[in-house]
Design a protein around this motif. Structure first.
Motif, PDB file in Angstrom:
ATOM      1  N   VAL A  36      58.704 -53.314  54.332  1.00  0.00           N
ATOM      2  CA  VAL A  36      58.263 -54.953  53.855  1.00  0.00           C
ATOM      3  C   VAL A  36      59.781 -55.649  53.197  1.00  0.00           C
ATOM      4  O   VAL A  36      60.302 -56.543  53.709  1.00  0.00           O
ATOM      5  CB  VAL A  36      58.207 -55.164  51.675  1.00  0.00           C
ATOM      6  N   LYS A  37      61.272 -54.672  53.173  1.00  0.00           N
ATOM      7  CA  LYS A  37      62.427 -55.474  53.180  1.00  0.00           C
ATOM      8  C   LYS A  37      63.112 -55.689  54.535  1.00  0.00           C
ATOM      9  O   LYS A  37      63.401 -57.160  54.606  1.00  0.00           O
ATOM     10  CB  LYS A  37      63.580 -53.479  52.940  1.00  0.00           C
ATOM     11  N   ARG A  38      62.427 -54.664  55.766  1.00  0.00           N
ATOM     12  CA  ARG A  38      62.952 -55.439  57.321  1.00  0.00           C
ATOM     13  C   ARG A  38      61.461 -56.815  56.935  1.00  0.00           C
ATOM     14  O   ARG A  38      62.545 -57.302  58.040  1.00  0.00           O
ATOM     15  CB  ARG A  38      62.459 -54.435  57.962  1.00  0.00           C
ATOM     16  N   GLN A  39      60.519 -56.582  57.073  1.00  0.00           N
ATOM     17  CA  GLN A  39      59.761 -57.913  56.599  1.00  0.00           C
ATOM     18  C   GLN A  39      60.606 -59.317  56.161  1.00  0.00           C
ATOM     19  O   GLN A  39      60.129 -59.988  57.119  1.00  0.00           O
ATOM     20  CB  GLN A  39      58.221 -57.984  56.196  1.00  0.00           C
ATOM     21  N   ILE A  40      61.064 -58.549  54.931  1.00  0.00           N
ATOM     22  CA  ILE A  40      61.714 -59.950  53.777  1.00  0.00           C
ATOM     23  C   ILE A  40      62.920 -60.890  54.676  1.00  0.00           C
ATOM     24  O   ILE A  40      63.838 -61.674  54.717  1.00  0.00           O
ATOM     25  CB  ILE A  40      62.270 -59.349  52.509  1.00  0.00           C
ATOM     26  N   ASN A  41      63.684 -59.035  55.199  1.00  0.00           N
ATOM     27  CA  ASN A  41      65.248 -59.774  56.255  1.00  0.00           C
ATOM     28  C   ASN A  41      64.389 -60.445  57.095  1.00  0.00           C
ATOM     29  O   ASN A  41      65.384 -61.708  57.497  1.00  0.00           O
ATOM     30  CB  ASN A  41      65.852 -58.594  56.721  1.00  0.00           C
ATOM     31  N   ALA A  42      63.763 -60.712  58.176  1.00  0.00           N
ATOM     32  CA  ALA A  42      63.449 -61.184  58.773  1.00  0.00           C
ATOM     33  C   ALA A  42      62.682 -62.822  58.764  1.00  0.00           C
ATOM     34  O   ALA A  42      63.466 -63.536  59.571  1.00  0.00           O
ATOM     35  CB  ALA A  42      62.076 -60.238  60.034  1.00  0.00           C
ATOM     36  N   TYR A  66      64.771 -63.729  46.435  1.00  0.00           N
ATOM     37  CA  TYR A  66      66.184 -62.895  45.365  1.00  0.00           C
ATOM     38  C   TYR A  66      64.701 -62.146  44.733  1.00  0.00           C
ATOM     39  O   TYR A  66      64.248 -60.511  44.150  1.00  0.00           O
ATOM     40  CB  TYR A  66      66.905 -63.448  43.949  1.00  0.00           C
ATOM     41  N   VAL A  67      63.730 -62.638  44.470  1.00  0.00           N
ATOM     42  CA  VAL A  67      62.563 -61.859  43.312  1.00  0.00           C
ATOM     43  C   VAL A  67      61.410 -60.988  44.072  1.00  0.00           C
ATOM     44  O   VAL A  67      61.406 -59.756  43.413  1.00  0.00           O
ATOM     45  CB  VAL A  67      61.181 -62.972  42.808  1.00  0.00           C
ATOM     46  N   LEU A  68      61.487 -61.269  45.245  1.00  0.00           N
ATOM     47  CA  LEU A  68      60.862 -60.091  46.567  1.00  0.00           C
ATOM     48  C   LEU A  68      61.935 -58.941  46.312  1.00  0.00           C
ATOM     49  O   LEU A  68      61.041 -57.846  46.439  1.00  0.00           O
ATOM     50  CB  LEU A  68      60.831 -60.969  47.925  1.00  0.00           C
ATOM     51  N   ILE A  69      62.688 -59.093  46.894  1.00  0.00           N
ATOM     52  CA  ILE A  69      63.722 -57.650  46.755  1.00  0.00           C
ATOM     53  C   ILE A  69      63.235 -56.887  45.287  1.00  0.00           C
ATOM     54  O   ILE A  69      63.861 -56.028  45.302  1.00  0.00           O
ATOM     55  CB  ILE A  69      65.444 -58.977  47.082  1.00  0.00           C
ATOM     56  N   LEU A  70      63.790 -58.144  43.978  1.00  0.00           N
ATOM     57  CA  LEU A  70      63.681 -57.117  43.258  1.00  0.00           C
ATOM     58  C   LEU A  70      62.732 -56.584  43.089  1.00  0.00           C
ATOM     59  O   LEU A  70      62.350 -55.226  42.173  1.00  0.00           O
ATOM     60  CB  LEU A  70      63.056 -58.137  41.608  1.00  0.00           C
ATOM     61  N   MET A  71      61.534 -56.859  43.796  1.00  0.00           N
ATOM     62  CA  MET A  71      60.133 -56.379  43.938  1.00  0.00           C
ATOM     63  C   MET A  71      59.814 -55.579  44.623  1.00  0.00           C
ATOM     64  O   MET A  71      59.404 -54.055  44.174  1.00  0.00           O
ATOM     65  CB  MET A  71      58.959 -57.062  44.266  1.00  0.00           C
ATOM     66  N   VAL A  72      60.797 -54.616  45.912  1.00  0.00           N
ATOM     67  CA  VAL A  72      61.068 -53.837  46.727  1.00  0.00           C
ATOM     68  C   VAL A  72      62.061 -52.896  45.162  1.00  0.00           C
ATOM     69  O   VAL A  72      61.635 -51.717  45.119  1.00  0.00           O
ATOM     70  CB  VAL A  72      61.190 -54.221  47.489  1.00  0.00           C
TER      71      VAL A  72
END
Length: 410
Positions: free
Chosen positions: A266-272, A208-214
């Motif tokens: 970055v979003k795609r990397q988080i997804n993977a 969730y924090v990584l998504i907040l950064m994106v």
């Protein structure tokens, strides 16, 4: 000390405060390092310096991960043995159906822990790439006041995410040790259920924090687009179409578009990286919601020894699953909302009839946004968006009705 705490939880960033986007991740990074959920140590330097990865510290993080998994492995075996062999009146599970559900719950928690630590070390290079890409992309558009964005995210992380983790840990421990079961059974529940549950929450908090950064990167793009739009409407517009000068600093649509592409990468990397643990977490959430709700229904309708503590404990576990699903659904909705805000701002940028270059750049940016989706999906089967919570609750309610009807006919 009070002034330091006030800065730590303040939504306002002072001019002399060198706060960077990656530093907001630091409190959660400490928790992740303690459990070995992040493979290397990270230094958080001040100023415009990239994050520093300390690869030599991988051994310490591997030891933390190994000890945590070893603890889960040992108590998983002891807990299953206790369930299968216990003959006491206050056994952990007192009939075949209850034992089956109990063991399935243990197996789902155990499987989640295995998948989480496997992905953490399997994709360790992608973890580091995500953090570096976020740091560099944030510095690519530095020409607006970004303190508002950083201040709001700091409050969300320090108060919302970290505060929720601490509150869940305290309440989960209180609910577990408030019952009348023996100390050994409470220890088994703590290590076999509570510890994997906290690992789930910490992993979801990491995601969730990584998504907040994106989202912060995309918010920064939106602010620059608004700045560009206002400059186009002002009398200081230059004839170079796609370039606006604010003092001596040029801001171009091409630069914004490049940052947008990096944010989606970055979003795609988080997804993977996170889709496998999230899938297992959602499976565990669904099973727990159904089984705990089923226990509540049977206890209230057919059992005389169903206590208030049992009702509170079962309801609390259902609430925890709803909280995890809400966080996952909320993450995708934030990304989608921010992408729509950028699109609306771009379409409001004025372009003259003679300004063909600017018109083409706007069209290209819009087309790029159309074909580069912001959805986060689980292996392409379903997206993590707002309808996820409704779908999960509706499916769990349907299965619960079926199970209660079977129980009534027994």
């Amino acid at each position: 000390m009070f002034s330091s705490l006030r800065i730590y939880f303040s939504p306002f960033v002072k001019k002399n405060e060198e706060l960077r986007l990656l530093q907001i991740f630091k409190p959660l990074y400490i928790v992740l390092s303690f459990l070995g959920l992040i493979p290397c140590s990270i230094e958080f330097p001040q100023g415009n310096v990239d994050c520093i990865i300390l690869h030599k510290s991988a051994f310490n993080h591997s030891c933390c991960a190994f000890l945590t998994l070893l603890l889960v492995y040992v108590f998983f075996g002891l807990h299953v043995y206790e369930v299968l062999t216990s003959r006491e009146e206050n056994a952990l599970a007192d009939d075949q159906m209850a034992k089956a559900n109990y063991i399935i719950e243990l197996v789902t928690q155990f499987t989640f822990c295995n998948a989480t630590y496997f992905c953490a070390f399997r994709y360790k290079d992608i973890y580091m790439s995500i953090l570096k890409e976020i740091t560099r992309s944030w510095d690519d558009l530095p020409y607006v006041n970004r303190g508002i964005i950083l201040g709001r995210i700091r409050v969300k992380v320090n108060c919302g995410v970290i505060g929720s983790i601490c509150l869940i840990l305290l309440t989960l421990t209180a609910v577990t040790y408030a019952g009348s079961s023996s100390l050994w059974k409470r220890i088994l529940i703590t290590i076999s259920f509570n510890l994997p549950e906290m690992i789930q929450f910490i992993l979801i908090a990491f995601y969730y924090v990584l998504i907040l950064m994106v989202v912060a990167l995309m918010k920064n793009i939106e602010d620059h687009c608004r700045m560009f739009m206002k400059a186009r409407r002002s009398t200081s517009i230059k004839n170079s179409s796609s370039k606006v000068e604010l003092g001596r600093i040029p801001v171009t649509l091409s630069q914004m578009k490049c940052v947008y592409v990096k944010a989606l990468r970055v979003k795609r990397q988080i997804n993977a990286v996170f889709q496998a643990p999230i899938m297992l977490s959602l499976f565990q959430c669904f099973h727990t919601m159904v089984s705990e709700s089923y226990d509540i229904c049977l206890g209230l309708l057919y059992q005389d020894n169903f206590t208030t503590h049992n009702l509170i404990e079962n309801s609390y576990w259902v609430l925890l699953q709803l909280l995890k699903i809400y966080a996952l659904a909320r993450s995708g909705s934030l990304l989608k909302a921010e992408a729509l805000a950028i699109g609306r701002t771009i379409h409001n940028i004025q372009s003259d009839d003679d300004d063909i270059k600017l018109f083409v750049e706007i069209q290209h940016f819009s087309t790029l946004m159309t074909f580069q989706g912001t959805e986060i999906t689980i292996f392409g089967y379903f997206p993590l968006e707002a309808p996820l919570m409704f779908n999960m609750v509706a499916a769990a309610a349907m299965y619960l009705i079926i199970l209660v009807q079977f129980a009534k006919t027994r």
